[in-house]
Write a protein that holds these residues in place. Structure first.
Motif, mmCIF file in Angstrom:
data_model
loop_
_atom_site.group_PDB
_atom_site.id
_atom_site.type_symbol
_atom_site.label_atom_id
_atom_site.label_comp_id
_atom_site.label_asym_id
_atom_site.label_seq_id
_atom_site.Cartn_x
_atom_site.Cartn_y
_atom_site.Cartn_z
ATOM 1 N N ASP A 62 -12.145 0.991 17.965
ATOM 2 C CA ASP A 62 -11.339 1.445 19.096
ATOM 3 C C ASP A 62 -11.700 0.688 20.370
ATOM 4 O O ASP A 62 -10.839 0.379 21.188
ATOM 5 N N GLN A 63 -12.971 0.342 20.534
ATOM 6 C CA GLN A 63 -13.408 -0.430 21.701
ATOM 7 C C GLN A 63 -12.882 -1.869 21.656
ATOM 8 O O GLN A 63 -12.603 -2.462 22.683
ATOM 9 N N LYS A 65 -10.061 -2.914 20.116
ATOM 10 C CA LYS A 65 -8.629 -3.023 19.823
ATOM 11 C C LYS A 65 -7.829 -3.844 20.839
ATOM 12 O O LYS A 65 -6.855 -4.469 20.467
ATOM 13 N N ASN A 66 -8.207 -3.863 22.083
ATOM 14 C CA ASN A 66 -7.453 -4.625 23.086
ATOM 15 C C ASN A 66 -7.965 -6.054 23.257
ATOM 16 O O ASN A 66 -7.434 -6.807 24.066
ATOM 17 N N GLN A 67 -8.977 -6.408 22.495
ATOM 18 C CA GLN A 67 -9.520 -7.760 22.547
ATOM 19 C C GLN A 67 -8.735 -8.640 21.573
ATOM 20 O O GLN A 67 -8.569 -8.284 20.403
ATOM 21 N N PRO A 68 -8.224 -9.787 22.028
ATOM 22 C CA PRO A 68 -7.427 -10.627 21.127
ATOM 23 C C PRO A 68 -8.279 -11.314 20.064
ATOM 24 O O PRO A 68 -9.476 -11.527 20.256
ATOM 25 N N CYS A 69 -7.649 -11.648 18.942
ATOM 26 C CA CYS A 69 -8.313 -12.433 17.905
ATOM 27 C C CYS A 69 -8.364 -13.887 18.359
ATOM 28 O O CYS A 69 -7.340 -14.460 18.723
ATOM 29 N N CYS A 111 -11.747 -9.596 13.216
ATOM 30 C CA CYS A 111 -10.391 -9.503 13.737
ATOM 31 C C CYS A 111 -9.477 -10.305 12.816
ATOM 32 O O CYS A 111 -9.678 -11.513 12.621
ATOM 33 N N GLU A 146 -8.792 -0.508 13.787
ATOM 34 C CA GLU A 146 -7.852 -0.201 14.859
ATOM 35 C C GLU A 146 -7.102 -1.486 15.186
ATOM 36 O O GLU A 146 -7.722 -2.510 15.463
ATOM 37 N N ASP A 147 -5.783 -1.446 15.119
ATOM 38 C CA ASP A 147 -4.934 -2.619 15.353
ATOM 39 C C ASP A 147 -5.369 -3.756 14.434
ATOM 40 O O ASP A 147 -5.361 -3.592 13.237
ATOM 41 N N ASN A 148 -5.779 -4.892 15.002
ATOM 42 C CA ASN A 148 -6.186 -6.051 14.199
ATOM 43 C C ASN A 148 -7.682 -6.094 13.915
ATOM 44 O O ASN A 148 -8.172 -7.055 13.330
ATOM 45 N N TRP A 149 -8.406 -5.082 14.349
ATOM 46 C CA TRP A 149 -9.860 -5.076 14.215
ATOM 47 C C TRP A 149 -10.310 -4.141 13.098
ATOM 48 O O TRP A 149 -9.792 -3.054 12.932
#
Length: 192
Positions: A62-63, A65-69, A111, A146-149
Motif C-alpha cells: 500500500d505504501q 502503490k503510487n510509486q512508478p515501476c 513492481c 497493491e496496483d502494480n506492486w
C-alpha cells in the motif's frame, strides 16, 4: 420420492460452486504456489503462509502503490538504496509486530505492470531475490499486493524472524516466567 431432476440439479449446483471456489485465487496465492514449486524443484521445503508477515506485506504494498515501476525499483533496486519508510514502526504496530521479531526476515518488493503472474514469479526467481528464496533458513512467507506492486516477506523459525505478534510473544515469555518461578518454588519446598 425426490425426482431424478432434483438430484441432478443439486449435483450441478454443488459442482459449480466448487469450481467457483477453486477459481477464486489471487496474485498472492498464485505467487506463493509458484515460489513453492520453485523451491520444490530445488528439493527445498515449501513456504508456509505467515498471516502476520502477510499483514505487513499488504501494508508495505500500500505504501509503494503510487510509486512508478522503473528500472531501479523493486527487484532491480541496488541493495542499500531502497526507499526508507519513516512510518515503518507504525506499519509494524498495525500488524502487532515489532523490530525484534522481524529482524531476521527479509522484505522483497517487486513492481510488475498489471501483476502478470509469469513475470511476477520471474521477478523473484530470476533476480537478486533468488538467493533468499534458495536459503533454507526461510520457512514462511507473507505476500501482499497493491496496483502494480507485490511484496514478499520471508520469515524464519527463529524468534527474531518468526513475525509472531508481540502480544503473543509477551504472553509466551510471561508463561515461561511463571513456570520458572513454580519450578524454583517446588524445588525450594522439596529441599526443605
Amino acid at each position: 420420492m425426490a425426482s431424478p431432476w432434483l438430484h441432478l440439479l443439486l449435483l450441478v449446483s454443488f459442482l459449480s460452486m466448487n469450481l467457483l471456489v477453486k477459481c477464486d485465487t489471487d496474485e498472492e496465492d498464485t505467487l506463493l504456489q509458484g515460489l513453492n514449486s520453485y523451491r520444490e524443484s530445488l528439493n527445498l521445503t515449501s513456504f508456509t503462509k505467515n498471516k502476520n508477515a502477510e499483514c505487513l506485506a499488504d501494508e508495505l504494498a500500500d505504501q509503494f502503490k503510487n510509486q512508478p515501476c522503473t528500472n531501479s525499483t523493486g527487484a532491480n533496486t541496488v541493495p542499500g538504496t531502497e526507499k526508507q519508510l519513516s512510518n515503518y514502526p507504525d506499519l509494524l504496530a498495525k500488524c502487532h509486530l515489532n523490530v525484534s521479531n522481524t529482524r531476521d526476515g527479509i522484505v522483497m518488493p517487486a513492481c510488475v505492470p498489471n501483476l502478470e503472474p509469469s513475470l511476477v514469479l520471474s521477478n523473484f526467481t530470476k533476480s537478486q531475490y533468488s538467493d533468499s528464496l534458495n536459503d533454507t533458513k526461510y520457512k514462511g512467507a507473507g505476500i501482499g499486493s497493491e496496483d502494480n506492486w507485490i511484496v514478499v516477506i520471508l520469515t524464519t523459525s527463529t524468534p527474531e524472524g518468526s513475525y509472531v505478534p508481540y502480544n503473543a510473544a509477551s504472553l509466551i515469555s510471561n508463561i515461561g516466567l511463571i513456570y520458572c518461578l513454580l519450578f524454583w518454588l517446588i524445588s525450594a519446598l522439596l529441599i526443605f
